[in-house]
Motif scaffolding. Structure first.
Motif, PDB file in Angstrom:
ATOM      1  N   GLY A  66       0.692  -1.308  -0.065  1.00 12.11           N
ATOM      2  CA  GLY A  66       0.124  -0.140   0.004  1.00 12.11           C
ATOM      3  C   GLY A  66       0.939   1.173   0.060  1.00 12.11           C
ATOM      4  N   TRP A  67       0.319   2.432   0.523  1.00 10.22           N
ATOM      5  CA  TRP A  67       0.884   3.619   0.278  1.00 10.22           C
ATOM      6  C   TRP A  67       0.973   4.239   1.317  1.00 10.22           C
ATOM      7  N   SER A  68       0.253   4.005   2.530  1.00 12.08           N
ATOM      8  CA  SER A  68       0.310   4.748   3.815  1.00 12.08           C
ATOM      9  C   SER A  68       1.320   4.286   4.681  1.00 12.08           C
ATOM     10  N   SER A  69       1.780   4.972   5.649  1.00  8.51           N
ATOM     11  CA  SER A  69       2.748   4.565   6.675  1.00  8.51           C
ATOM     12  C   SER A  69       3.876   4.239   6.242  1.00  8.51           C
ATOM     13  N   ILE A  70       4.598   3.062   6.591  1.00 10.64           N
ATOM     14  CA  ILE A  70       5.863   2.670   6.067  1.00 10.64           C
ATOM     15  C   ILE A  70       5.828   1.596   5.069  1.00 10.64           C
ATOM     16  N   GLN A  71       4.556   1.632   4.131  1.00 12.11           N
ATOM     17  CA  GLN A  71       4.348   0.521   3.377  1.00 12.11           C
ATOM     18  C   GLN A  71       5.002   0.763   1.798  1.00 12.11           C
ATOM     19  N   LEU A  72       5.500  -0.442   1.355  1.00 11.61           N
ATOM     20  CA  LEU A  72       6.043  -0.436  -0.078  1.00 11.61           C
ATOM     21  C   LEU A  72       5.041  -1.116  -0.690  1.00 11.61           C
ATOM     22  N   HIS A  73       4.805  -0.983  -2.071  1.00 11.86           N
ATOM     23  CA  HIS A  73       3.847  -2.036  -2.884  1.00 11.86           C
ATOM     24  C   HIS A  73       4.678  -2.389  -4.275  1.00 11.86           C
ATOM     25  N   ALA A  74       5.102  -3.262  -4.298  1.00 11.19           N
ATOM     26  CA  ALA A  74       5.738  -4.040  -5.326  1.00 11.19           C
ATOM     27  C   ALA A  74       7.048  -3.281  -5.530  1.00 11.19           C
ATOM     28  N   PRO A  75       8.028  -3.240  -4.407  1.00 18.17           N
ATOM     29  CA  PRO A  75       9.274  -2.665  -4.353  1.00 18.17           C
ATOM     30  C   PRO A  75      10.069  -3.744  -5.483  1.00 18.17           C
ATOM     31  N   SER A  76      10.768  -2.890  -6.434  1.00 14.39           N
ATOM     32  CA  SER A  76      11.289  -3.458  -7.420  1.00 14.39           C
ATOM     33  C   SER A  76      12.777  -3.243  -7.761  1.00 14.39           C
ATOM     34  N   GLY A  77      13.284  -2.404  -8.647  1.00 13.60           N
ATOM     35  CA  GLY A  77      14.817  -2.315  -8.661  1.00 13.60           C
ATOM     36  C   GLY A  77      15.416  -1.578  -7.525  1.00 13.60           C
ATOM     37  N   MET A  78      16.598  -1.758  -7.170  1.00 11.23           N
ATOM     38  CA  MET A  78      17.225  -0.968  -5.807  1.00 11.23           C
ATOM     39  C   MET A  78      18.726  -0.472  -6.218  1.00 11.23           C
ATOM     40  N   ALA A  79      19.148   0.642  -5.592  1.00 13.25           N
ATOM     41  CA  ALA A  79      20.680   0.938  -5.615  1.00 13.25           C
ATOM     42  C   ALA A  79      21.020   1.579  -4.151  1.00 13.25           C
ATOM     43  N   ILE A  80      22.261   1.493  -3.952  1.00 17.04           N
ATOM     44  CA  ILE A  80      22.726   1.844  -2.688  1.00 17.04           C
ATOM     45  C   ILE A  80      23.857   3.288  -2.878  1.00 17.04           C
ATOM     46  N   ASP A  81      23.581   4.062  -2.019  1.00 14.46           N
ATOM     47  CA  ASP A  81      24.398   5.260  -2.300  1.00 14.46           C
ATOM     48  C   ASP A  81      25.716   5.069  -1.334  1.00 14.46           C
ATOM     49  N   ALA A  82      26.651   6.204  -1.388  1.00 14.50           N
ATOM     50  CA  ALA A  82      27.859   6.209  -0.676  1.00 14.50           C
ATOM     51  C   ALA A  82      27.524   6.449   0.841  1.00 14.50           C
ATOM     52  N   LYS A  83      26.488   6.884   1.279  1.00 18.92           N
ATOM     53  CA  LYS A  83      25.930   6.853   2.727  1.00 18.92           C
ATOM     54  C   LYS A  83      25.363   5.740   3.245  1.00 18.92           C
ATOM     55  N   GLY A  84      25.009   4.577   2.560  1.00 21.69           N
ATOM     56  CA  GLY A  84      24.204   3.557   2.753  1.00 21.69           C
ATOM     57  C   GLY A  84      22.917   3.883   2.600  1.00 21.69           C
ATOM     58  N   ASN A  85      22.306   4.637   2.079  1.00 24.88           N
ATOM     59  CA  ASN A  85      20.876   4.881   1.704  1.00 24.88           C
ATOM     60  C   ASN A  85      20.656   4.073   0.855  1.00 24.88           C
ATOM     61  N   LEU A  86      19.263   3.439   0.744  1.00 22.56           N
ATOM     62  CA  LEU A  86      19.002   2.366  -0.178  1.00 22.56           C
ATOM     63  C   LEU A  86      17.672   3.086  -1.053  1.00 22.56           C
ATOM     64  N   TYR A  87      17.888   2.875  -2.363  1.00 20.74           N
ATOM     65  CA  TYR A  87      16.879   3.887  -3.053  1.00 20.74           C
ATOM     66  C   TYR A  87      16.004   2.760  -3.830  1.00 20.74           C
ATOM     67  N   VAL A  88      14.721   2.599  -3.848  1.00 19.99           N
ATOM     68  CA  VAL A  88      13.998   1.545  -4.240  1.00 19.99           C
ATOM     69  C   VAL A  88      12.726   2.349  -5.216  1.00 19.99           C
ATOM     70  N   ALA A  89      12.840   1.762  -6.344  1.00 16.90           N
ATOM     71  CA  ALA A  89      11.655   1.890  -7.312  1.00 16.90           C
ATOM     72  C   ALA A  89      10.355   1.058  -6.714  1.00 16.90           C
ATOM     73  N   ASP A  90       9.637   1.841  -6.061  1.00 18.56           N
ATOM     74  CA  ASP A  90       8.507   1.517  -5.540  1.00 18.56           C
ATOM     75  C   ASP A  90       7.104   1.491  -6.517  1.00 18.56           C
ATOM     76  N   LYS A  91       7.213   0.287  -7.256  1.00 11.29           N
ATOM     77  CA  LYS A  91       6.363   0.253  -8.619  1.00 11.29           C
ATOM     78  C   LYS A  91       5.048   0.655  -8.833  1.00 11.29           C
ATOM     79  N   VAL A  92       4.096  -0.005  -7.795  1.00 18.08           N
ATOM     80  CA  VAL A  92       2.749   0.290  -7.899  1.00 18.08           C
ATOM     81  C   VAL A  92       2.419   1.485  -7.212  1.00 18.08           C
ATOM     82  N   ASN A  93       3.397   1.906  -6.372  1.00 21.31           N
ATOM     83  CA  ASN A  93       3.096   3.300  -5.638  1.00 21.31           C
ATOM     84  C   ASN A  93       3.733   4.315  -6.718  1.00 21.31           C
ATOM     85  N   ASN A  94       4.163   4.087  -7.709  1.00 23.38           N
ATOM     86  CA  ASN A  94       4.717   5.225  -8.802  1.00 23.38           C
ATOM     87  C   ASN A  94       5.291   6.023  -8.074  1.00 23.38           C
ATOM     88  N   SER A  95       6.547   5.496  -7.467  1.00 25.29           N
ATOM     89  CA  SER A  95       7.297   6.400  -6.632  1.00 25.29           C
ATOM     90  C   SER A  95       8.700   5.864  -6.615  1.00 25.29           C
TER      91      SER A  95
END
Length: 406
Positions: free
Chosen positions: A168-197
């Motif tokens: 879903g979209w509310s609170s901490i939820q992810l909806h169909a998390p797909s591709g990922m990448a990690i930056d130099a500070k350890g932050n994880l970036y996620v393409a949250d597909k169904v949430n269009n974000s």
């Protein structure tokens, strides 16, 4: 907290470990393009089923997300592999039972949920992508579970790193998390597909043991769309994004699949298009027309861009199963060309005795629904073939493009 971020949402990590910055991007794509590579088969048909993505670590190991078998496999450079996570052939939860756990890990392993289990005891529902931080910890996006799982490299234990209970979209939820990448500070970036974000997940830090999940682009499941170039990313729409990549200076690249474009979030927080015309489907059945195998990147049609890999110079590999090709985006010239896969009217190198086209230039050999590619430190490019019915001679494999010249 990133200046690009909006809607910060705190979440309590179920497992906490210090995440060190990843290795710097050291790989380079040969800017001469297809003429500089020959294609081979790294993992032949027979082991994998619908491999969706690959990743390489600093030691030359290759990680394969074997989606159809619900596992992650780890291979050395010679192609010898083993299951790293998941139970081969099943995404069904086991009957609830307690399994002995590693001494230094809190909590019991319940096979019903997989939390706190050894990674090979945990059942993955519908894994999509794999990412690795500098310490060697492994992150797995699980689409149907709506979660990111993490394997601690020291203990082999898998935990839930981020994601809600029901998607879903509310609170901490992810909806169909797909591709990922990690930056130099350890932050994880996620393409949250169904949430269009696209979401940014910061690691939990002691003593608070709390991280954050932030939306840096996209307006949620009910507002898909294709934003205007130059707009602020945090208030711009995306349409079913499936992957992200990061360059060495902090720009974020997005496979904005529904818009048939590769987007870039610059360090000033604005979003723009780097590749893909955004052409609509036409005809019966509806298809995106193939316009050219090379040209100005924003003028060439992309069919279905789903995966990205990036080198230290900001050059991109773009997997496009819509046309069964992998594109090479040359950042300095802002041009694009087919690097692998047989573009229409291209010369064919494959034969009945060599249907994969091993030993050919990559753009003279077929690819069968290419997934997310990866580049190793030696400049070899790995491409998973997700298979299907397009070319039954090699439905599931991992191909490799090796540099053949200067």
């Amino acid at each position: 907290m990133s200046s690009r971020s909006r809607w910060p949402i705190a979440f309590t990590a179920l497992f906490v470990a210090a995440v060190r910055p990843p290795q710097a991007l050291s790989q380079t794509i040969n800017t001469n393009g297809a003429a500089s590579y020959t294609i081979g088969t790294f993992i032949p048909d027979g082991t994998l089923r619908s491999p969706s993505s690959v990743e390489a670590d600093k030691s030359g190991n290759i990680y394969v997300l074997d989606s159809g078998n619900f596992v992650v496999r780890k291979y050395n450079s010679a192609g010898t592999g083993q299951v790293l996570a998941g139970v081969p052939g099943t995404n069904q939860k086991y009957m609830k039972q307690v399994v002995p756990n590693a001494n230094r890990v809190k909590g019991q392993c319940y096979t019903e949920t997989g939390v706190h289990c050894q990674s090979t005891q945990a059942v993955l529902s519908s894994p999509r992508d794999v990412a690795i931080d500098r310490a060697g910890n492994v992150y797995i996006s699980d689409i149907s579970a709506g979660k990111i799982k993490k394997i601690d490299i020291k203990t082999g234990v898998i935990t839930t790193y981020a994601g809600g209970v029901n998607g879903g979209w509310s609170s901490i939820q992810l909806h169909a998390p797909s591709g990922m990448a990690i930056d130099a500070k350890g932050n994880l970036y996620v393409a949250d597909k169904v949430n269009n974000s696209v979401r940014e997940i910061t690691p939990a830090v002691k003593p608070a043991k709390v991280g954050t999940i932030l939306t840096i682009a996209g307006l949620g499941p009910d507002q898909p769309g294709c934003s205007t170039d130059g707009a602020v990313a945090a208030t711009s729409m995306l349409n079913r994004p499936q992957d992200v990549a990061l360059d060495s200076v902090g720009n974020i690249y997005i496979a904005d699949t529904g818009c048939r474009k590769i987007r870039k979030i610059a360090t000033d927080g604005t979003i723009s298009t780097v590749a893909g015309s955004g052409a609509n489907h036409v005809g019966t059945p509806p298809e995106v027309p193939f316009t050219a195998s090379s040209g100005v990147a924003t003028a060439v049609n992309l069919g279905n861009p789903i995966g990205i890999a990036i080198d230290k110079s900001g050059n991109l590999l773009i997997s496009d199963p819509g046309f069964d090709v992998v594109w090479f985006y040359k950042a300095s010239a802002r041009t694009i060309q087919v690097l692998a896969g047989l573009a229409p009217q291209a010369s064919v190198c494959t034969t009945s005795s060599n249907p994969q086209g091993d030993g050919c230039r990559g753009d003279a050999a077929f690819l069968n629904v290419p997934g997310k590619p990866a580049i190793d430190a030696s400049g070899n490019i790995y491409i998973p073939e997700q298979g299907g019915t397009k070319n039954p001679t090699h439905p599931f494999a991992v191909r490799v493009l090796r540099p053949s010249g200067p």
